[in-house]
Design a protein around this motif. Sequence first.
Motif, PDB file in Angstrom:
ATOM      1  N   PHE A   1      15.824  17.504  29.694  1.00  0.00           N
ATOM      2  CA  PHE A   1      15.477  16.317  28.895  1.00  0.00           C
ATOM      3  C   PHE A   1      13.971  16.042  29.001  1.00  0.00           C
ATOM      4  CE2 PHE A   1      19.972  16.097  29.443  1.00  0.00           C
ATOM      5  CZ  PHE A   1      20.426  15.631  28.220  1.00  0.00           C
ATOM      6  N   LYS A   2      13.196  16.820  28.253  1.00  0.00           N
ATOM      7  CA  LYS A   2      11.745  16.656  28.250  1.00  0.00           C
ATOM      8  C   LYS A   2      11.421  15.354  27.517  1.00  0.00           C
ATOM      9  CE  LYS A   2      11.070  21.627  28.069  1.00  0.00           C
ATOM     10  NZ  LYS A   2      10.750  22.784  27.253  1.00  0.00           N
ATOM     11  N   ASP A   3      10.601  14.533  28.086  1.00  0.00           N
ATOM     12  CA  ASP A   3      10.233  13.232  27.485  1.00  0.00           C
ATOM     13  C   ASP A   3      11.490  12.445  27.088  1.00  0.00           C
ATOM     14  OD1 ASP A   3       7.561  14.057  27.660  1.00  0.00           O
ATOM     15  OD2 ASP A   3       7.728  15.104  25.741  1.00  0.00           O
ATOM     16  N   GLY A   4      12.564  12.633  27.872  1.00  0.00           N
ATOM     17  CA  GLY A   4      13.769  11.824  27.640  1.00  0.00           C
ATOM     18  C   GLY A   4      14.729  12.366  26.602  1.00  0.00           C
ATOM     19  N   SER A   5      14.405  13.529  25.975  1.00  0.00           N
ATOM     20  CA  SER A   5      15.347  14.055  24.972  1.00  0.00           C
ATOM     21  C   SER A   5      15.421  15.580  25.036  1.00  0.00           C
ATOM     22  CB  SER A   5      14.949  13.608  23.565  1.00  0.00           C
ATOM     23  OG  SER A   5      13.769  14.263  23.171  1.00  0.00           O
ATOM     24  N   MET A   6      16.560  16.101  24.565  1.00  0.00           N
ATOM     25  CA  MET A   6      16.788  17.547  24.539  1.00  0.00           C
ATOM     26  C   MET A   6      16.991  17.946  23.078  1.00  0.00           C
ATOM     27  SD  MET A   6      19.837  19.581  26.563  1.00  0.00           S
ATOM     28  CE  MET A   6      21.272  19.122  25.585  1.00  0.00           C
ATOM     29  N   LEU A   7      16.275  18.967  22.616  1.00  0.00           N
ATOM     30  CA  LEU A   7      16.373  19.385  21.219  1.00  0.00           C
ATOM     31  C   LEU A   7      17.328  20.573  21.109  1.00  0.00           C
ATOM     32  CD1 LEU A   7      15.294  18.891  18.332  1.00  0.00           C
ATOM     33  CD2 LEU A   7      13.638  20.704  18.762  1.00  0.00           C
ATOM     34  N   VAL A   8      18.366  20.389  20.286  1.00  0.00           N
ATOM     35  CA  VAL A   8      19.377  21.440  20.097  1.00  0.00           C
ATOM     36  C   VAL A   8      19.274  21.948  18.661  1.00  0.00           C
ATOM     37  CG1 VAL A   8      21.868  21.891  20.007  1.00  0.00           C
ATOM     38  CG2 VAL A   8      20.947  20.352  21.748  1.00  0.00           C
ATOM     39  N   ARG A   9      19.308  23.274  18.508  1.00  0.00           N
ATOM     40  CA  ARG A   9      19.303  23.823  17.148  1.00  0.00           C
ATOM     41  C   ARG A   9      20.538  24.694  16.968  1.00  0.00           C
ATOM     42  NH1 ARG A   9      14.826  27.760  16.293  1.00  0.00           N
ATOM     43  NH2 ARG A   9      16.356  29.422  16.273  1.00  0.00           N
ATOM     44  N   ARG A  10      21.289  24.443  15.872  1.00  0.00           N
ATOM     45  CA  ARG A  10      22.456  25.267  15.530  1.00  0.00           C
ATOM     46  C   ARG A  10      22.080  26.103  14.323  1.00  0.00           C
ATOM     47  NH1 ARG A  10      25.717  21.427  13.338  1.00  0.00           N
ATOM     48  NH2 ARG A  10      23.976  19.992  13.449  1.00  0.00           N
ATOM     49  N   GLY A  11      22.287  27.413  14.432  1.00  0.00           N
ATOM     50  CA  GLY A  11      21.884  28.280  13.323  1.00  0.00           C
ATOM     51  C   GLY A  11      20.372  28.250  13.194  1.00  0.00           C
ATOM     52  N   LYS A  12      19.889  28.445  11.971  1.00  0.00           N
ATOM     53  CA  LYS A  12      18.433  28.498  11.786  1.00  0.00           C
ATOM     54  C   LYS A  12      17.826  27.113  11.594  1.00  0.00           C
ATOM     55  CE  LYS A  12      18.062  33.090   9.702  1.00  0.00           C
ATOM     56  NZ  LYS A  12      17.842  33.821   8.468  1.00  0.00           N
ATOM     57  N   LYS A  13      18.629  26.169  11.032  1.00  0.00           N
ATOM     58  CA  LYS A  13      17.959  24.978  10.517  1.00  0.00           C
ATOM     59  C   LYS A  13      18.605  23.648  10.860  1.00  0.00           C
ATOM     60  CE  LYS A  13      16.340  27.821   6.692  1.00  0.00           C
ATOM     61  NZ  LYS A  13      16.578  28.245   5.341  1.00  0.00           N
TER      62      LYS A  13
END
Length: 406
Positions: free
Chosen positions: A386-398
Motif C-alpha cells: 500500500f504505497k501512499d495508502g493505496s495499492m494499484l491493481v490492473r486486470r488485463g491490459k486496461k
Amino acid sequence: MASVYDTLIERGFLKQFTHEEEIKELLEKEKITFYIGFDPTADSLHVGHFIAMMMMAHMQRAGHRPVALVGGGTAMVGDPSGKTDMRKMLTKEDIAHNVECIKAQMERFIDFSDGKAILENNADWLLNLNYVDFIREIGVHFSVNRMLTAECFKQRLEKGLSFLEFNYMLMQGYDFLELNRRYNCVMQLGGDDQWSNMLAGADLIRRKENKPAFAMTCTLLTNSEGKKMGKTESGALWLDSRKTSPYDFYQYWRNVNDADVEKCLALLTFLPMDEVRRLGALEGAEINEAKKVLAYEVTKLIHGEEEAQKAKSAAEALFAGGGDMANVPTASISSSLVGSTILDILTAAKVIPSKGEGRRLIQQGGLTVNDVKVTDINMVVTEEHFKDGSMLVRRGKKNYNKIVIE
C-alpha cells in the motif's frame, strides 16, 4: 427534410417492420404516439436497453410522443423470449422499487415534461383483470397453433413451457391495445427478440378496433462476430453507477474492437453521421481517437458530462503512467485483511467476481499489483503493497482499480 425513418435507417437501427411503406409514410406525414416496453426485472437498465432508448430519443426529437411502458404486471409472469429457463419470480415490492430506479435512468434520454412523453406501468390494468373476461375478450383472437410457431416459444418448448409464460404474449398484446385506447398509440418499437409479441399486439388492435397498428424492431447490439455486446468479466454492463462505475463503463467503450467502432457511434451517440463515418474510417493507431470519442460520448449520455470527463482523465493518467489517480475506481478493505492472499482481498473488494476468476486471471498472466505481474495465486498482501495508502491493481491490459485500507 429527412424524416425520423430516414435517420433510423441511416444509423442502422431498424430490422423488421409490419408494413414498411405505410410506416415510412406515417412517420413523414404525421406526429404519432408510440411505445416501448421495459421489464423491471432489475433495479437498473443495462446496455441491452440502450439502443431502444436511443431509438425512443430520436423519435421524440422528431416530434413523436413516446410512451415508456414499465412492465410491473408482465414482470410478475416473466417473458420467455430468448430464455431457455423460466425467469425468477419477483415480489410486488421488488418490482415497484425497480420501476422507480428505471424511470430516473430514462429521464437522461427522454423529456417527460409537459406531456411530451408518458410513463405507464402495465400493473395498473393487468393486475385487476378478471381472468374469464380477459380470456373471452382477448384469448379468442389468439391461435395456439400460430403461437407455437413463434420463435420465443420454440426454444422454451424443448425444456417445457409453463402455462404462466404462455400468457405473456396475450398480456403484451393487450398492453398495446390498452395504450391504443388510452393514448391513440399506433406503433410499438422494441428489440428484435420481441418480434412475435409485437406482431400479436398490432394484430389484436386491427381485430378489436378495426384500426391500423404498426410495429418496428431495432437491431440488437452485437459485435462484428454476432455476439451480444455489453457483457464484462463481472457480468452485465449496467447503466447504474453503483453497479458499473463510470470509469469501467468508459473503459468498456474505449476498448471495443476496431470493427465495431462505427456501428457503436451510429447507434449509441447523437454525433452527425458525417462525423461517425469519418471516425469509423480511421485506421491503425488513429482508430484509438475514435474509440476515445465513443467512450466519452456514451459515458456523457449515461452519467453526465462531469463523470465522463473524470473517467477520461483517469484513463489518460493511467496510460501516461502516474498522473492523477483520483478518478480511478476505488474499493476499500478492512485493515484486518492485510496479510491475506491477493485473491481474498480482490474478492472482498469486489474487484473480481470470484476466486476462480482470479485464479484464471493470474494463470493467464493478466493480473498486476503496483505494475508487477502476479504469478503466485497464494501471494500474500502486506502493508508494503500500500504505497501512499493505496495499492494499484490492473486486470488485463486496461482495467484498473485502486484498493485502500479503511
